[in-house]
Write a protein that holds these residues in place. Sequence first.
Motif, PDB file in Angstrom:
ATOM      1  N   ARG A   1      55.577 108.134  94.971  1.00  0.00           N
ATOM      2  CA  ARG A   1      56.938 108.624  94.733  1.00  0.00           C
ATOM      3  C   ARG A   1      57.273 108.613  93.237  1.00  0.00           C
ATOM      4  N   GLN A   2      56.857 107.551  92.547  1.00  0.00           N
ATOM      5  CA  GLN A   2      57.134 107.452  91.112  1.00  0.00           C
ATOM      6  C   GLN A   2      56.449 108.572  90.342  1.00  0.00           C
ATOM      7  N   VAL A   3      55.174 108.777  90.641  1.00  0.00           N
ATOM      8  CA  VAL A   3      54.419 109.812  89.935  1.00  0.00           C
ATOM      9  C   VAL A   3      54.982 111.194  90.268  1.00  0.00           C
ATOM     10  N   SER A   4      55.325 111.411  91.524  1.00  0.00           N
ATOM     11  CA  SER A   4      55.911 112.685  91.934  1.00  0.00           C
ATOM     12  C   SER A   4      57.206 112.945  91.171  1.00  0.00           C
ATOM     13  N   GLY A   5      58.031 111.940  91.032  1.00  0.00           N
ATOM     14  CA  GLY A   5      59.278 112.084  90.282  1.00  0.00           C
ATOM     15  C   GLY A   5      59.030 112.407  88.822  1.00  0.00           C
ATOM     16  N   LYS A   6      58.043 111.752  88.226  1.00  0.00           N
ATOM     17  CA  LYS A   6      57.722 112.025  86.825  1.00  0.00           C
ATOM     18  C   LYS A   6      57.182 113.446  86.661  1.00  0.00           C
ATOM     19  N   LEU A   7      56.376 113.877  87.619  1.00  0.00           N
ATOM     20  CA  LEU A   7      55.867 115.251  87.562  1.00  0.00           C
ATOM     21  C   LEU A   7      57.009 116.250  87.676  1.00  0.00           C
ATOM     22  N   GLN A   8      57.963 115.972  88.536  1.00  0.00           N
ATOM     23  CA  GLN A   8      59.116 116.865  88.682  1.00  0.00           C
ATOM     24  C   GLN A   8      59.906 116.932  87.382  1.00  0.00           C
ATOM     25  N   ASN A   9      60.021 115.808  86.679  1.00  0.00           N
ATOM     26  CA  ASN A   9      60.685 115.805  85.372  1.00  0.00           C
ATOM     27  C   ASN A   9      59.940 116.698  84.385  1.00  0.00           C
ATOM     28  N   GLU A  10      58.601 116.658  84.429  1.00  0.00           N
ATOM     29  CA  GLU A  10      57.801 117.503  83.550  1.00  0.00           C
ATOM     30  C   GLU A  10      58.004 118.980  83.890  1.00  0.00           C
ATOM     31  N   VAL A  11      58.064 119.280  85.178  1.00  0.00           N
ATOM     32  CA  VAL A  11      58.311 120.658  85.611  1.00  0.00           C
ATOM     33  C   VAL A  11      59.652 121.134  85.061  1.00  0.00           C
ATOM     34  N   ASN A  12      60.663 120.308  85.169  1.00  0.00           N
ATOM     35  CA  ASN A  12      61.987 120.670  84.655  1.00  0.00           C
ATOM     36  C   ASN A  12      61.949 120.899  83.147  1.00  0.00           C
ATOM     37  N   ALA A  13      61.238 120.018  82.436  1.00  0.00           N
ATOM     38  CA  ALA A  13      61.140 120.160  80.978  1.00  0.00           C
ATOM     39  C   ALA A  13      60.395 121.439  80.606  1.00  0.00           C
ATOM     40  N   LEU A  14      59.318 121.750  81.308  1.00  0.00           N
ATOM     41  CA  LEU A  14      58.575 122.975  81.027  1.00  0.00           C
ATOM     42  C   LEU A  14      59.413 124.216  81.317  1.00  0.00           C
ATOM     43  N   SER A  15      60.200 124.157  82.362  1.00  0.00           N
ATOM     44  CA  SER A  15      61.070 125.291  82.706  1.00  0.00           C
ATOM     45  C   SER A  15      62.111 125.523  81.615  1.00  0.00           C
ATOM     46  N   VAL A  16      62.706 124.450  81.123  1.00  0.00           N
ATOM     47  CA  VAL A  16      63.685 124.556  80.035  1.00  0.00           C
ATOM     48  C   VAL A  16      62.998 125.086  78.782  1.00  0.00           C
ATOM     49  N   TYR A  17      61.810 124.587  78.499  1.00  0.00           N
ATOM     50  CA  TYR A  17      61.045 125.048  77.340  1.00  0.00           C
ATOM     51  C   TYR A  17      60.812 126.557  77.424  1.00  0.00           C
ATOM     52  N   GLN A  18      60.423 127.038  78.611  1.00  0.00           N
ATOM     53  CA  GLN A  18      60.174 128.472  78.773  1.00  0.00           C
ATOM     54  C   GLN A  18      61.425 129.288  78.469  1.00  0.00           C
ATOM     55  N   LEU A  19      62.537 128.859  79.000  1.00  0.00           N
ATOM     56  CA  LEU A  19      63.781 129.601  78.772  1.00  0.00           C
ATOM     57  C   LEU A  19      64.179 129.603  77.298  1.00  0.00           C
ATOM     58  N   ARG A  20      64.074 128.451  76.660  1.00  0.00           N
ATOM     59  CA  ARG A  20      64.445 128.361  75.245  1.00  0.00           C
ATOM     60  C   ARG A  20      63.512 129.187  74.376  1.00  0.00           C
ATOM     61  N   SER A  21      62.215 129.094  74.640  1.00  0.00           N
ATOM     62  CA  SER A  21      61.264 129.824  73.812  1.00  0.00           C
ATOM     63  C   SER A  21      61.422 131.330  73.997  1.00  0.00           C
ATOM     64  N   GLN A  22      61.748 131.771  75.203  1.00  0.00           N
ATOM     65  CA  GLN A  22      61.989 133.200  75.432  1.00  0.00           C
ATOM     66  C   GLN A  22      63.176 133.671  74.598  1.00  0.00           C
ATOM     67  N   GLY A  23      64.233 132.884  74.564  1.00  0.00           N
ATOM     68  CA  GLY A  23      65.405 133.235  73.764  1.00  0.00           C
ATOM     69  C   GLY A  23      65.092 133.277  72.281  1.00  0.00           C
ATOM     70  N   LEU A  24      64.310 132.320  71.803  1.00  0.00           N
ATOM     71  CA  LEU A  24      63.938 132.308  70.382  1.00  0.00           C
ATOM     72  C   LEU A  24      63.078 133.512  70.028  1.00  0.00           C
ATOM     73  N   LEU A  25      62.160 133.856  70.922  1.00  0.00           N
ATOM     74  CA  LEU A  25      61.301 135.008  70.671  1.00  0.00           C
ATOM     75  C   LEU A  25      62.132 136.289  70.593  1.00  0.00           C
ATOM     76  N   GLU A  26      63.047 136.457  71.513  1.00  0.00           N
ATOM     77  CA  GLU A  26      63.889 137.659  71.513  1.00  0.00           C
ATOM     78  C   GLU A  26      64.716 137.748  70.238  1.00  0.00           C
ATOM     79  N   GLU A  27      65.207 136.605  69.797  1.00  0.00           N
ATOM     80  CA  GLU A  27      66.001 136.595  68.563  1.00  0.00           C
ATOM     81  C   GLU A  27      65.129 136.923  67.350  1.00  0.00           C
ATOM     82  N   ALA A  28      63.941 136.346  67.298  1.00  0.00           N
ATOM     83  CA  ALA A  28      63.046 136.568  66.161  1.00  0.00           C
ATOM     84  C   ALA A  28      62.531 138.001  66.110  1.00  0.00           C
ATOM     85  N   ASN A  29      62.379 138.632  67.256  1.00  0.00           N
ATOM     86  CA  ASN A  29      61.878 140.006  67.296  1.00  0.00           C
ATOM     87  C   ASN A  29      62.745 140.978  66.492  1.00  0.00           C
TER      88      ASN A  29
END
Length: 93
Positions: A10-38
């Motif tokens: 359960r602990q490891v699963s929770g930590k993995l879910q946190n990583e998934v959430n962080a990666l999802s946020v990273y994707q959204l932020r990086s997409q916005g930065l790329l669009e702005e830089a373009n």
Amino acid sequence: MYRELASLARQVSGKLQNEVNALSVYQLRSQGLLEEANHYWEISAKNRVNGAFLQLQSKTRENIINLVELSDFLKHLSELAEQLALQEERRQK
């Protein structure tokens, strides 16, 4: 023993879910930065950067999928370990 396994899963699963959430946020932020830089880059630079970015996004999506699958597996493992712990407790009574 089974309860410890369930708790750890359960602990490891929770930590993995946190990583998934962080990666999802990273994707959204990086997409916005790329669009702005373009707006400021020349066409050739845009094409190179966009190609590299698409590869990175693809790998990130793949990693998210793998993490979600692993997290789901660990949740299932936790449930099975809890069931085994209950069965063992019943046998000992």
